[in-house]
Write a protein that holds these residues in place. Structure first.
Motif, short mmCIF file in Angstrom:
data_model
loop_
_atom_site.label_atom_id
_atom_site.label_comp_id
_atom_site.label_asym_id
_atom_site.label_seq_id
_atom_site.Cartn_x
_atom_site.Cartn_y
_atom_site.Cartn_z
N LEU A 10 0.87 -1.21 -0.06
CA LEU A 10 0.11 0.10 0.10
C LEU A 10 0.81 1.21 0.14
N GLU A 12 0.46 4.96 0.13
CA GLU A 12 -0.57 6.15 0.31
C GLU A 12 -0.08 6.99 1.55
N ASP A 17 -6.37 8.27 4.84
CA ASP A 17 -6.73 7.29 3.63
C ASP A 17 -6.06 5.59 3.81
N ILE A 21 -8.02 2.45 4.22
CA ILE A 21 -7.73 1.01 3.51
C ILE A 21 -7.36 -0.15 4.36
N LEU A 75 -1.22 -1.22 -4.17
CA LEU A 75 -2.27 -0.25 -4.22
C LEU A 75 -1.77 1.14 -3.96
N LEU A 104 -5.54 4.26 -6.64
CA LEU A 104 -6.43 4.67 -5.91
C LEU A 104 -6.81 6.37 -6.32
N LYS A 127 -11.73 6.18 -4.23
CA LYS A 127 -11.36 5.83 -2.32
C LYS A 127 -12.79 5.99 -1.82
N ILE A 130 -15.24 2.71 -2.25
CA ILE A 130 -14.46 1.43 -2.04
C ILE A 130 -15.16 0.75 -0.81
N LEU A 135 -12.66 -3.99 -2.68
CA LEU A 135 -11.38 -3.91 -2.52
C LEU A 135 -10.83 -5.33 -2.79
#
Length: 681
Positions: A10, A12, A17, A21, A75, A104, A127, A130, A135
């Motif tokens: 991931l 991010e 966020d 997730i 992601l 995303l 986002k 989701i 997901l």
């Protein structure tokens, strides 16, 4: 999915966020049996070192993680501290092409998400939209799609590099589809062949067989076609294809004939070489039988003609060869004359062969073998440039290769044995060695037969020589326009010779001119005329050629002076012919022996003329008789008087008459059967 847990990276930078997730992934635990297998996702409060979810906030850190540990899916948020926008996706995919990426985006980034798909992302998710199930499904599909594309790429690579070429055609042979491997195997871009008729590329000799298989496919959908054929490549070379075909006209996705082909060129070439090897082995075995048969047969033969005939017949009877013949050059015309043949039909009537280097008919294997004394092989008459002028007759008489084998014994070449086969590449290696041995065997048999004849008869060896350079032969700078023939040479004393010859009416001046320029031609006298032309007497003083022959124990029987000098000389049977040839070639650079013969001079009246001439007459008496005869003393009316003959011999008239009468008394006494009186003077 596999049993291994997917590793999720991931990327991010927004903590909220990222937390969201993770919460969605944690909530997916209830779906793990269906999606990620047992234990794929672990509780965020109980993550351990093997946590399948790794969180990074910077692109650079994400790339380092991919290098160190890898991931099954990424992601990716496009707005990171060290990279923003679609460039973030591009940089990641350039760095790691194999990993699937789910982008995303925010609610307003939908267009960016579509562009991301075009640039290589597997999915894009908004986002705010989701949920846990979406997901998990997106991660699952991203991994599966990337795996599928990887598998497809592998398949395409294998097809492109394969030696198999598969195609779909209509029943007439028009190509509708062909696999990319056609470029690797045949050199064509697939689009070049689509729309083309495959039969236009198939070798003309193979089209009928392929068309028959196509027709059977059309008539029977269950038929499985199999056929081999040659197909023209982009570079105009030919490959052998082993093909199988099916009629799938009823399959909507195919709607045609499917043809599966495999390049078997190397296999066919290997098979061809094996077959050629088997043919050569069979030919070698048969040839060995021929050689043994010839060796056994010629032992009992007493003449050269019988030996040559048997050799030709045994070769022509062999399954490995078509026909054979023996030839020898004519010393005068330099044409190759046939001495023996078998199985030739009309072949020898259609070819003209020579040993004259200025004649194109000497460029073939027969002419080269006779000129060089070495065996000449033509492995394929269609590939040998020197055989072009005889190629049509080779096709007519169905042979593809030939051997011209000199018939040798020591330094003597009796002729050339020519053998023809209807297979290309005959006479290689062992077969070549055996046929060359056959030439030596025949030459040895001929020499043995001649020796046997010599022992049973009065015989001499007759050699014919050619000296190409007239200046080398007699020291003359010009070539006579009319041939001058010297018919008889008489030795007057150790260094002096009288030579009698003839020339055409217009050639007397040439003889006289030569007498003025050739240092050892002392004088020339016209003796008279007969049907052969003008006869003359030539006095020679220490002539090098005749002196050399005399020093070797021989006598010159005939000389013809024209564009070159040709001499026939005779030697006793026990003379070392190799020594004779070497001596003359050392003396004259352009000299060559062109023929050797066994000459038998039988006298079936023992006790008569032969004995008188050889045993009763003295050397001086023989000289007087020969000189008188060739100078025209015995003709009527006399061409020469006794005084003239005496002057030629350097003796007085009475002495000439005494020797001549004594010789006549002995000869005529023997002819009438009476004992000659004592006339030994």
């Amino acid at each position: 999915m596999s049993d291994a847990r997917p590793r999720i990276l991931l990327v991010e930078d927004n903590p909220g966020d990222a937390r969201y997730i993770r919460e969605l992934l944690d909530d997916a635990v209830s779906l793990e049996a269906r999606s990620f297998d047992d234990g794929v996702l672990v509780d965020r409060d109980d993550r351990e070192e093997n946590d399948p979810i790794v969180h990074e906030t910077r692109l650079e850190d994400a790339l380092d993680h991919l290098d160190d540990a890898g991931a099954d899916v990424v992601l990716l948020d496009l707005g990171l501290p060290d990279s923003t926008g679609l460039e973030t996706l591009t940089t990641l995919l350039d760095h790691e092409k194999a990993v699937p990426v789910v982008v995303l985006t925010g609610l307003t980034d939908r267009e960016v998400g579509m562009e991301a798909l075009r640039r290589g992302a597997e999915e894009f998710l908004v986002k705010d939209e989701i949920n846990s199930e979406l997901l998990v499904r997106s991660v699952h599909h991203a991994i599966e799609r990337r795996a599928h594309r990887r598998e497809q790429k592998r398949y395409e690579t294998l097809i492109e590099e394969s030696t198999d070429v598969n195609a779909i055609t209509d029943p007439n042979g028009t190509v509708q589809y062909v696999t990319p491997s056609v470029e690797h195997v045949l050199g064509y871009d697939p689009d070049e062949l689509v729309g083309e008729n495959a039969f236009d590329y198939i070798h003309p000799d193979d089209r009928v067989a392929v068309r028959e298989e196509f027709d059977r496919l059309a008539g029977d959908p269950d038929y499985r076609a199999t056929v081999d054929f040659r197909f023209r490549c982009a570079d105009d070379s030919w490959v052998f294809l082993d093909a199988r075909g099916r009629n799938l006209l009823d399959e909507p996705a195919i709607d045609g004939f499917v043809v599966y082909t495999r390049d078997v060129t190397e296999q066919r070439e290997y098979e061809r070489q094996l077959e050629a090897q088997r043919e050569r082995l069979a030919a070698l075995n048969q040839l060995n039988d021929v050689v043994h048969g010839v060796a056994g047969a010629v032992v009992d033969q007493s003449t050269r003609e019988e030996i040559e005939r048997i050799a030709c017949e045994r070769l022509a009877e062999s399954p490995s060869y078509e026909f054979a013949w023996v030839g020898e050059p004519d010393p005068e015309t330099q044409a190759v004359n046939v001495r023996a043949s078998a199985g030739t039909d009309g072949y020898l009537d259609e070819v003209s062969l020579s040993v004259d280097p200025d004649d194109s008919a000497s460029e073939g294997p027969t002419g080269r073998a006779l000129r060089t004394g070495e065996m000449q092989i033509v492995l394929d008459v269609h590939d040998d440039g020197d055989y072009e002028q005889w190629r049509d007759v080779a096709d007519e008489y169905d042979f593809q290769s030939s051997a011209a084998i000199p018939i040798h014994y020591e330094d003597t070449t009796y002729g050339v044995l020519n053998v023809y086969a209807n297979r290309s590449d005959a006479f290689r290696e062992q077969e070549r060695t055996v046929v060359e041995h056959l030439g030596h065997l025949v030459g040895h048999a001929i020499a043995a037969a001649e020796r046997k004849q010599a022992l049973m008869s009065d015989a001499v060896v007759e050699l014919e020589f050619r000296i190409r350079e007239i200046a080398d032969a007699i020291g003359a700078g010009t070539v006579p326009e009319t041939p001058i023939e010297l018919e008889r040479t008489i030795s007057v004393d150790e260094d002096e010779f009288l030579v009698y010859g003839t020339v055409d009416d217009g050639g007397v001046d040439q003889v006289e001119q030569l007498a003025e320029t050739v240092p050892f031609w002392e004088s020339v006298t016209v003796v008279g005329e007969d049907v052969d032309g003008v006869r003359f007497e030539l006095r020679l003083s220490d002539p090098p050629l005749m002196s050399e022959v005399a020093s070797l124990g021989g006598s010159v029987r005939r000389v013809v002076i024209g564009e070159d000098l040709r001499m026939t000389a005779q030697f006793p049977q026990d003379t070392d012919m190799r020594e004779v040839v070497d001596a003359l070639q050392n003396e004259y650079d352009s000299a060559e022996a062109v023929a050797r013969r066994q000459v038998t001079e039988r006298d079936e009246r023992p006790g008569r003329l032969a004995d008188v001439w050889s045993e009763e007459l003295t050397d001086r008496q023989r000289t007087v008789v020969e000189t008188a005869y060739f100078s025209g003393f015995f003709e009527w009316p006399r061409a020469t008087s006794g005084e003239d003959v005496a002057d030629s011999l350097g003796i007085s008239g009475p002495t000439f008459s005494q020797h001549l009468r004594a010789a006549e008394n002995k000869i005529f006494a023997r002819l009438v059967g009476d004992d000659p009186s004592d006339s030994s003077t």
